[in-house]
Design a protein around this motif. Sequence first.
Motif, mmCIF file in Angstrom:
data_model
loop_
_atom_site.group_PDB
_atom_site.id
_atom_site.type_symbol
_atom_site.label_atom_id
_atom_site.label_comp_id
_atom_site.label_asym_id
_atom_site.label_seq_id
_atom_site.Cartn_x
_atom_site.Cartn_y
_atom_site.Cartn_z
ATOM 1 N N GLN A 72 0.945 -1.221 -0.055
ATOM 2 C CA GLN A 72 0.054 -0.049 0.022
ATOM 3 C C GLN A 72 0.784 1.180 -0.064
ATOM 4 O OE1 GLN A 72 -3.443 0.406 2.509
ATOM 5 N NE2 GLN A 72 -3.923 -1.707 2.175
ATOM 6 N N ASN A 73 1.902 1.052 -0.560
ATOM 7 C CA ASN A 73 3.028 2.258 -0.593
ATOM 8 C C ASN A 73 3.691 2.932 0.895
ATOM 9 O OD1 ASN A 73 2.887 1.738 -3.399
ATOM 10 N ND2 ASN A 73 1.063 3.045 -3.406
ATOM 11 N N ALA A 74 3.445 2.222 1.910
ATOM 12 C CA ALA A 74 3.962 2.703 3.016
ATOM 13 C C ALA A 74 5.454 2.323 3.058
ATOM 14 C CB ALA A 74 3.432 2.245 4.179
ATOM 15 N N ARG A 75 6.380 3.324 3.639
ATOM 16 C CA ARG A 75 7.633 3.013 3.496
ATOM 17 C C ARG A 75 8.161 2.500 4.952
ATOM 18 N NH1 ARG A 75 9.820 8.313 0.374
ATOM 19 N NH2 ARG A 75 9.032 7.690 -1.713
ATOM 20 N N ILE A 76 8.908 1.659 5.009
ATOM 21 C CA ILE A 76 9.303 0.765 6.377
ATOM 22 C C ILE A 76 10.518 1.179 6.863
ATOM 23 C CG2 ILE A 76 9.779 -1.503 7.114
ATOM 24 C CD1 ILE A 76 6.880 -1.094 5.554
ATOM 25 N N ILE A 77 10.540 1.479 8.328
ATOM 26 C CA ILE A 77 11.621 1.562 9.268
ATOM 27 C C ILE A 77 11.627 0.590 10.230
ATOM 28 C CG2 ILE A 77 12.543 3.230 11.069
ATOM 29 C CD1 ILE A 77 11.333 5.558 9.391
ATOM 30 N N LEU A 78 12.926 -0.141 10.251
ATOM 31 C CA LEU A 78 13.102 -1.225 11.420
ATOM 32 C C LEU A 78 13.793 -0.912 12.704
ATOM 33 C CD1 LEU A 78 12.388 -4.248 12.060
ATOM 34 C CD2 LEU A 78 14.549 -4.744 10.445
ATOM 35 N N THR A 79 13.527 -0.981 13.470
ATOM 36 C CA THR A 79 14.218 -1.095 14.585
ATOM 37 C C THR A 79 14.248 -2.406 15.291
ATOM 38 O OG1 THR A 79 13.586 1.376 15.385
ATOM 39 C CG2 THR A 79 14.498 -0.090 17.179
ATOM 40 N N PRO A 80 15.667 -2.973 15.224
ATOM 41 C CA PRO A 80 15.884 -4.503 15.486
ATOM 42 C C PRO A 80 15.736 -4.518 16.972
ATOM 43 C CG PRO A 80 17.265 -3.873 13.753
ATOM 44 C CD PRO A 80 16.686 -2.584 14.480
ATOM 45 N N HIS A 81 15.862 -3.638 17.801
ATOM 46 C CA HIS A 81 15.919 -3.826 19.163
ATOM 47 C C HIS A 81 17.072 -4.773 19.732
ATOM 48 C CE1 HIS A 81 12.778 -0.944 20.424
ATOM 49 N NE2 HIS A 81 12.323 -1.429 19.208
ATOM 50 N N GLY A 82 18.183 -4.792 19.029
ATOM 51 C CA GLY A 82 19.217 -5.957 19.299
ATOM 52 C C GLY A 82 18.904 -7.337 18.785
ATOM 53 N N GLN A 83 17.894 -7.442 18.207
ATOM 54 C CA GLN A 83 17.701 -8.864 17.649
ATOM 55 C C GLN A 83 18.517 -9.440 16.491
ATOM 56 O OE1 GLN A 83 13.537 -9.268 17.360
ATOM 57 N NE2 GLN A 83 13.100 -8.597 19.393
ATOM 58 N N LEU A 84 19.489 -8.622 15.904
ATOM 59 C CA LEU A 84 20.381 -9.013 15.087
ATOM 60 C C LEU A 84 21.482 -9.026 15.472
ATOM 61 C CD1 LEU A 84 18.698 -7.558 11.732
ATOM 62 C CD2 LEU A 84 18.552 -9.794 12.422
ATOM 63 N N GLU A 85 22.033 -8.748 16.784
ATOM 64 C CA GLU A 85 23.278 -8.959 17.191
ATOM 65 C C GLU A 85 23.594 -10.243 17.253
ATOM 66 O OE1 GLU A 85 24.210 -6.143 17.499
ATOM 67 O OE2 GLU A 85 24.335 -5.521 19.506
ATOM 68 N N PRO A 86 24.969 -10.505 16.669
ATOM 69 C CA PRO A 86 25.680 -12.064 16.434
ATOM 70 C C PRO A 86 25.227 -12.844 17.597
ATOM 71 C CG PRO A 86 27.159 -10.045 16.231
ATOM 72 C CD PRO A 86 26.043 -9.389 16.692
ATOM 73 N N TRP A 87 25.446 -12.641 18.825
ATOM 74 C CA TRP A 87 25.083 -13.422 19.919
ATOM 75 C C TRP A 87 23.799 -13.852 20.223
ATOM 76 C CZ3 TRP A 87 27.373 -8.503 20.455
ATOM 77 C CH2 TRP A 87 26.539 -7.629 20.853
ATOM 78 N N ILE A 88 22.917 -13.022 19.552
ATOM 79 C CA ILE A 88 21.316 -13.370 19.706
ATOM 80 C C ILE A 88 20.937 -14.487 18.228
ATOM 81 C CG2 ILE A 88 19.088 -12.427 19.263
ATOM 82 C CD1 ILE A 88 20.185 -11.551 21.978
#
Length: 360
Positions: A72-88
């Motif tokens: 629907q043409n909305a633009r995406i912003i993502l805050t991973p909240h640390g969930q893509l850190e290597p140890w996670i």
Amino acid sequence: MKILHIFPKNDTLISQHVRILVDGLSQRADIRMADNFSAFKQHLQTQEPDILHCHGCWNYTIARAAKAAQQQNARIILTPHGQLEPWIVSQQNIHEKISKELLWQKRMVTHAYCLIALGKLERENLNKLGWNHRTEEIHNAVTTNTITHQEMCDKTYDIYQKVIDSNTLELMDELSCKALAVILKAGITGDSRWCKSLDAVKRPQDIDWRRLLLYAEHENIRNYVDYGISILGLPEPDNDIQPSAAYFPDTYQTPKPLKEIIGEYQGNETTYLVKMIKQLHKQPLLLHMIEFTRELMRDTVNDDQLKEALAEKRLGGFAGSLMQVLSEQTQLDEGYMPIPPLDNRQTRQIRRLITNHLKI
């Protein structure tokens, strides 16, 4: 500006973070939140958000929402909240990690307009991951006293504005797009009488000046636009344009004038025009189309000679498609076209390349 947040219901820290943003920005934007897909779907239909701000990235509901919002043409912003850190990432079940990475997680990260890291280390690790280099850093007021609630909200809002100010052609209304073509024709010729119609600029208050001028900055055609506005006698738009406050595709470079790419004009008009067309064949940029239009309107152009040269170089078909696009973008008159305009598959490809030049 309309912002919709989506976040996992069962994460207390993320929920607190989102509520601070919603409360802190409610006076500056139409801002809403959803912690499940049903609520998200309802807001998507009623609010029609400009931006979907996703929080967390190991939740399929959020990835599903991102895909629906993009449709629907909305633009995406993502805050991973640390969930893509290597140890996670290393703690995730291997089968779950592979399927999520391949099926939706990497796609969501890659197609986000930007990622917001909550600290320096997270930002560095996101950049090392290499999925998306449009990364910003805003500390989390929920977990640190290095930033106040208001500062976090202000910095987040600045990112929202930066996202909205990116690829503005995609967001411009039809009237503003038509007005741009009229303004460019006036800027190219220096005379409003060359314009095919002035209807699109009769009500300058209806033109989306901020987006039009930002687009002109990003395509490096602002001098033609400013001159065209002056020639047409339009009120000077009162906009504080910051050209750098936008996101660009990884391959984007500010367009350079044709003479910096193919060299200065050396006296053989036909040869120079063929060089221009060859460069436009490599990459059709709006700046180069404007410069090519100006060159075609010179009295020294020999149409028959140019037509023969294009046939020799097997550029006749492309030139015909280019003439059609020039008639739309710069209002080039058929009397200055060495080859009749063609509207075919190649023409559509040129249009797509122009439209998608700034697309993330």
